[in-house]
Design a protein around this motif. Structure first.
Motif, PDB file in Angstrom:
ATOM      1  N   TYR A  10       0.854  -1.172   0.000  1.00  0.00           N
ATOM      2  CA  TYR A  10       0.000   0.000   0.000  1.00  0.00           C
ATOM      3  C   TYR A  10       0.894   1.228   0.000  1.00  0.00           C
ATOM      4  N   TYR A  43      -3.066  -2.197  -4.015  1.00  0.00           N
ATOM      5  CA  TYR A  43      -3.772  -1.485  -5.070  1.00  0.00           C
ATOM      6  C   TYR A  43      -3.226  -1.932  -6.415  1.00  0.00           C
ATOM      7  N   ARG A  45      -4.254  -0.238  -9.340  1.00  0.00           N
ATOM      8  CA  ARG A  45      -4.383   0.851 -10.303  1.00  0.00           C
ATOM      9  C   ARG A  45      -4.372   2.175  -9.561  1.00  0.00           C
ATOM     10  N   LYS A  46      -3.773   3.185 -10.177  1.00  0.00           N
ATOM     11  CA  LYS A  46      -3.807   4.516  -9.593  1.00  0.00           C
ATOM     12  C   LYS A  46      -3.736   5.547 -10.710  1.00  0.00           C
ATOM     13  N   TYR A 347     -11.727   1.853  -3.292  1.00  0.00           N
ATOM     14  CA  TYR A 347     -11.229   3.073  -3.907  1.00  0.00           C
ATOM     15  C   TYR A 347     -10.945   4.101  -2.808  1.00  0.00           C
ATOM     16  N   SER A 352      -0.488  13.322  -2.745  1.00  0.00           N
ATOM     17  CA  SER A 352       0.921  12.966  -2.953  1.00  0.00           C
ATOM     18  C   SER A 352       1.774  14.222  -2.876  1.00  0.00           C
ATOM     19  N   ILE A 359      -4.196  11.621  -5.720  1.00  0.00           N
ATOM     20  CA  ILE A 359      -4.113  10.386  -6.493  1.00  0.00           C
ATOM     21  C   ILE A 359      -5.248   9.458  -6.073  1.00  0.00           C
ATOM     22  N   TYR A 361      -6.566   5.718  -5.932  1.00  0.00           N
ATOM     23  CA  TYR A 361      -6.060   4.342  -5.927  1.00  0.00           C
ATOM     24  C   TYR A 361      -7.232   3.367  -5.950  1.00  0.00           C
ATOM     25  N   ARG A 362      -6.996   2.185  -6.515  1.00  0.00           N
ATOM     26  CA  ARG A 362      -7.969   1.085  -6.434  1.00  0.00           C
ATOM     27  C   ARG A 362      -7.243  -0.166  -5.998  1.00  0.00           C
TER      28      ARG A 362
END
Length: 362
Positions: A10, A43, A45-46, A347, A352, A359, A361-362
């Motif tokens: 993470y 995650y 994807r982001k 999600y 950042s 950002i 994230y998934r």
């Protein structure tokens, strides 16, 4: 993605050595043996969301994640492309489509509802304005089938006690049925006090709270007691399920919790660094001895996820139950100021410092 994995991945985990991570999760697994298995989410994807300003609320459907920016607009992010493809203005004001403060959002099958404690505006899924109405009294409004749920505080003068009430009401604000009444337990040091010199004290937590979610044409209520209760109501306001034995240990407040509570308060109130510095000089912050057992919860398909205040680093433990009663597992999920779970995917948004952008994230 909510998945059963054996290693931590993470945001922030890369800052720790592999050896540290190994021993951390080794001792963590021993400590949580009584919790059955703890699964750690990664995650997959982001995406950077350019220009996003202090997200306050989110909701989700099968096509988009809807993000409410503070008094600016609602942005729709496609779940396929992770790019913005939708926007609604939420400018400040009292006119049509305007709001006195940052609104919340609720997305149904056909409509988008944007709401404050006194007003609700309805849009089509393409962002077209339909109508709106004002609500007498202050509370939390949920569309519920063809009716509405109204959640509010009530002070009974005769008993001198305060209650949390949930009514089923029609659009004319006429009560159809009282669905739920929960006595509000008093807490020490709640609220804000000021002296003549302009100095004050403010409590950053007022105690455990009743948590409500509307999903699948049901109202889900988590009620704090010796053990946490779950009550589920149908569209007619009839209780169709109850569960009493949710046992979550309390967490003593430590220095890291105090710092997080202050950071959350600064974020929610929208202080600039300069204003925050001035505010801290005027107020003394009061903290509870223990954090609430439940921070929030979500319902997704036949599961509900209880977000606790226990965790490590920048992640929190979620207790997962299936079919309204069966404990399934404990998840360690990354922390973010706003988050949603949809179709077994988690999600969340996080700022950042490297990108100087938010950002997703998934």
């Amino acid at each position: 993605m909510v998945s059963e994995l054996s290693e931590a991945e993470y945001p922030g985990a890369g800052l720790m050595s592999e050896r540290f991570i190994f021993w951390l999760f080794f001792f963590l697994s021993l400590w949580l043996a009584a919790e059955n298995s703890v699964y750690v989410s990664r995650y997959d994807r982001k995406a950077v969301i350019p220009g996003l300003q202090r997200p306050r609320y989110i909701d989700i459907d099968d096509q988009r994640l809807y993000i409410v920016e503070n008094r600016v607009r609602i942005k729709g992010i496609s779940l396929k492309t992770f790019k913005q493809d939708f926007s609604i203005s939420t400018r400040k004001g009292q006119g049509p489509g305007e709001f006195p403060w940052a609104p919340a959002i609720f997305v149904s099958t056909d409509h988008i509802y944007v709401k404050t404690t006194t007003k609700m505006v309805r849009y089509l899924k393409n962002g077209s304005y339909i109508d709106e109405f004002q609500w007498r009294g202050r509370g939390v409004i949920f569309p519920f089938g063809k009716q509405y749920l109204f959640w509010f505080f009530h002070f009974d003068r005769q008993s001198r006690k305060q209650y949390i009430c949930v009514d089923l009401r029609d659009r004319r604000n006429r009560r159809i049925k009282r669905v739920l009444t929960v006595p509000l337990k008093s807490s020490k040091g709640g609220g804000m006090t000021m002296n003549r010199n302009g100095k004050g004290r403010i409590s950053l937590l007022s105690g455990e709270k009743v948590c409500l979610q509307v999903s699948n044409d049901r109202l889900y209520a988590l009620i704090p007691d010796r053990k946490i209760q779950l009550k589920v109501f149908d569209l007619n306001g009839k209780m169709v399920h109850a569960m009493d034995g949710i046992d979550i240990p309390r967490k003593p407040v430590d220095d890291a919790d105090r710092a997080n509570l202050k950071a959350d308060f600064k974020y929610i109130e929208g202080f600039s660094d300069k204003k925050w510095e001035e505010y801290q000089k005027r107020f003394e912050f009061i903290f509870p001895e223990y954090l609430p057992r439940v921070k929030d919860f979500a319902v997704d398909q036949d599961r509900f996820y209880i977000k606790t205040n226990r965790g490590i680093k920048d992640a929190k433990y979620f207790r997962v139950y299936r079919n309204g009663a069966l404990f399934e597992r404990t998840l360690l999920l990354p922390e973010g100021p706003v988050w949603k779970i949809k179709n077994d995917h988690y999600y969340f948004l996080r700022f950042s410092d490297d990108e100087e952008e938010w950002i997703l994230y998934r």
